[in-house]
Structure formats: structure tokens, C-alpha cells
Design an enzyme around this catalytic site. Structure first.
Site, PDB file in Angstrom:
ATOM      1  N   HIS A   8      -2.585  -1.098  -4.658  1.00 24.36           N
ATOM      2  CA  HIS A   8      -4.061  -0.989  -4.630  1.00 24.36           C
ATOM      3  C   HIS A   8      -4.565   0.553  -4.775  1.00 24.36           C
ATOM      4  O   HIS A   8      -3.825   1.249  -4.506  1.00 24.36           O
ATOM      5  CB  HIS A   8      -4.909  -1.893  -3.826  1.00 24.36           C
ATOM      6  CG  HIS A   8      -4.455  -1.442  -2.304  1.00 24.36           C
ATOM      7  ND1 HIS A   8      -4.851  -0.134  -1.949  1.00 24.36           N
ATOM      8  CD2 HIS A   8      -3.746  -1.817  -1.450  1.00 24.36           C
ATOM      9  CE1 HIS A   8      -4.399  -0.005  -0.459  1.00 24.36           C
ATOM     10  NE2 HIS A   8      -3.797  -1.025  -0.392  1.00 24.36           N
TER      11      HIS A   8
ATOM     12  N   SER B 254       0.811  -1.179  -0.202  1.00 26.20           N
ATOM     13  CA  SER B 254       0.078  -0.161   0.260  1.00 26.20           C
ATOM     14  C   SER B 254       0.977   1.330  -0.087  1.00 26.20           C
ATOM     15  O   SER B 254       1.631   1.609  -0.822  1.00 26.20           O
ATOM     16  CB  SER B 254      -0.944   0.008   1.121  1.00 26.20           C
ATOM     17  OG  SER B 254      -1.674   1.033   1.120  1.00 26.20           O
TER      18      SER B 254
END
Length: 231
Positions: free
Chosen positions: A139, A116
Site C-alpha cells: 500500500h 507494508s
């Protein structure tokens, strides 16, 4: 005859050891120079406190440490060891921006994973390394908790995500198209949108510079530090 007094004085704990215990930092010293080692693990903690039982890296600790490393003439390079699971976007970007703006040689090494917001942290260094077994999760921006379902909310998410995309593509060799494609994949993660990249794949895509470990990262740092001294 009086008993001879025994010296029970305990040796003092070196500052380097204390820093290792308190902040997860250490100092490697060779003839070529000194390398400051900073570990970023767990969740990146931002303005809100994480639960006490969760591993975290506090940005208010890391930011002044990085400033001190940059301003210390006795420190010649920085090695960042990463094994983190994402966290606060603003705090993670603040740390990444500071690393990217440093004038001293910097190297990052992904061990275990850098997921992330850990992706910008990995690419922020001048040279990035990743272990073959390490993973990186890419993501879109997410938010937990209360979300106001208004167009402005989604526009805000889009702008934050654009900041991350610009930073990652500006500090690595991955193309914007490839990064966006990886972020929006729907067939890779069971309960989320995005992709998981392992060591060799991350290098092939240009997200990370080189496959390697601790020796490789230190060798690059000392070589770069030596070149900087000669110039």
C-alpha cells in the site's frame, strides 16, 4: 564416614540459546558452513517507542547485528525469517538497505506475513522465499498522528514512496507499473488502499523469487555458500 559432596553445578546456557531468547537469533552449523538466523517480527520500531504490549523489532538492535554478521569470517550466510506487520518506514528501509549491501549469501523467508515496510525487507535478500499461506500487503505510504495539511506534506509522502518503489523494483523482478497498480487499488482492502498478495501470487508477479519453506531457503544458502568457497 563423611557424606560425599554432590555436584549441583548447573550447566551453562549456551550463547546461541541466550541469543535466541534475547534477540530472536540463532546459528545453524553444518559441514558446509555456518548460517546466522535473524527473525524480524511484529512492528519495526523506529525513533519512537512502541507500546510495551506490542511485539516489535528494534532497528538499533538489528543494524549492528547485521554489521557483525558481515564482518565475522566464521559466519558464511544469513537467513532472515519474516513475520511482521510493517512499522517505521525509515527504520525498515535502513535495515533493508543494509541487508541488500551485504556480500555474504542472504536469503529471506516470509512466514505468516510481511506487510507494508516488510515488503522491502523481504526483497532485500539475494534470494527471497515465501510460504504458500503467507501474505504480503502492498500500500502507499501512510502516517498516523498530526499531519500538516500543506502541499509540502504530500510532496514528502510522494518522495518517500518513490524511495520504496525504487528499492523494491531494484531488488525484485516486479515491474514498476505492477507495483504501483497494486499499491493504489481501491477494491481490495475494506478500509485502506492497496493489495494483499499470497504466496503463489507474489511469486507470479515477480515480487518474491520462489515459493518454499525452511528447507528450500537453507538448501539455496548452502549451495550458494559452497559455490562461493570454490571460487
Amino acid at each position: 564416614m563423611a557424606d560425599m559432596e554432590q555436584d549441583h553445578t548447573q550447566p551453562e546456557t549456551p550463547a546461541n540459546t541466550q541469543n535466541l531468547v534475547d534477540l530472536g537469533t540463532s546459528l545453524i552449523q553444518r559441514e558446509e558452513g555456518r548460517v546466522y538466523v535473524l527473525t524480524i517480527v511484529g512492528q519495526i520500531e523506529g525513533h519512537q517507542l512502541l507500546p510495551s504490549g506490542m511485539k516489535s523489532t528494534k532497528y538499533e538492535h538489528v543494524l549492528p547485528l547485521l554489521a557483525a554478521v558481515e564482518g565475522d569470517p566464521d559466519i558464511h550466510g544469513l537467513l532472515i525469517l519474516l513475520n511482521n506487520a510493517g512499522g517505521d518506514v525509515e527504520a525498515g528501509l535502513a535495515i533493508a538497505e543494509l541487508i541488500a549491501s551485504m556480500s555474504k549469501p542472504t536469503a529471506s523467508l516470509v512466514l505468516g506475513g510481511s506487510h507494508s515496510i516488510g515488503v522491502p525487507l523481504a526483497v532485500a535478500a539475494r534470494r527471497s522465499f515465501i510460504a504458500p499461506s503467507a501474505a504480503m500487503t502492498v500500500h502507499p505510504v501512510r502516517l498516523t498522528g498530526l499531519v500538516i495539511g500543506a502541499p509540502q506534506t504530500f510532496y514528502y509522502f510522494e518522495r518517500v514512496q518513490e524511495r520504496i518503489v525504487r528499492f523494491v523494483t531494484g531488488n525484485s523482478h516486479i515491474s514498476r507499473e505492477d507495483l504501483t497498480r497494486l499499491m493504489l487499488r481501491t477494491d481490495e482492502l475494506a478500509a485502506d488502499v492497496g493489495s494483499i498478495l499470497y504466496g503463489e501470487e507474489a511469486v507470479q508477479l515477480g515480487l518474491i523469487d520462489q515459493l518454499g519453506g525452511l528447507t528450500d531457503a537453507l538448501d539455496w544458502l548452502y549451495q550458494t555458500m559452497g559455490k562461493k568457497k570454490t571460487t
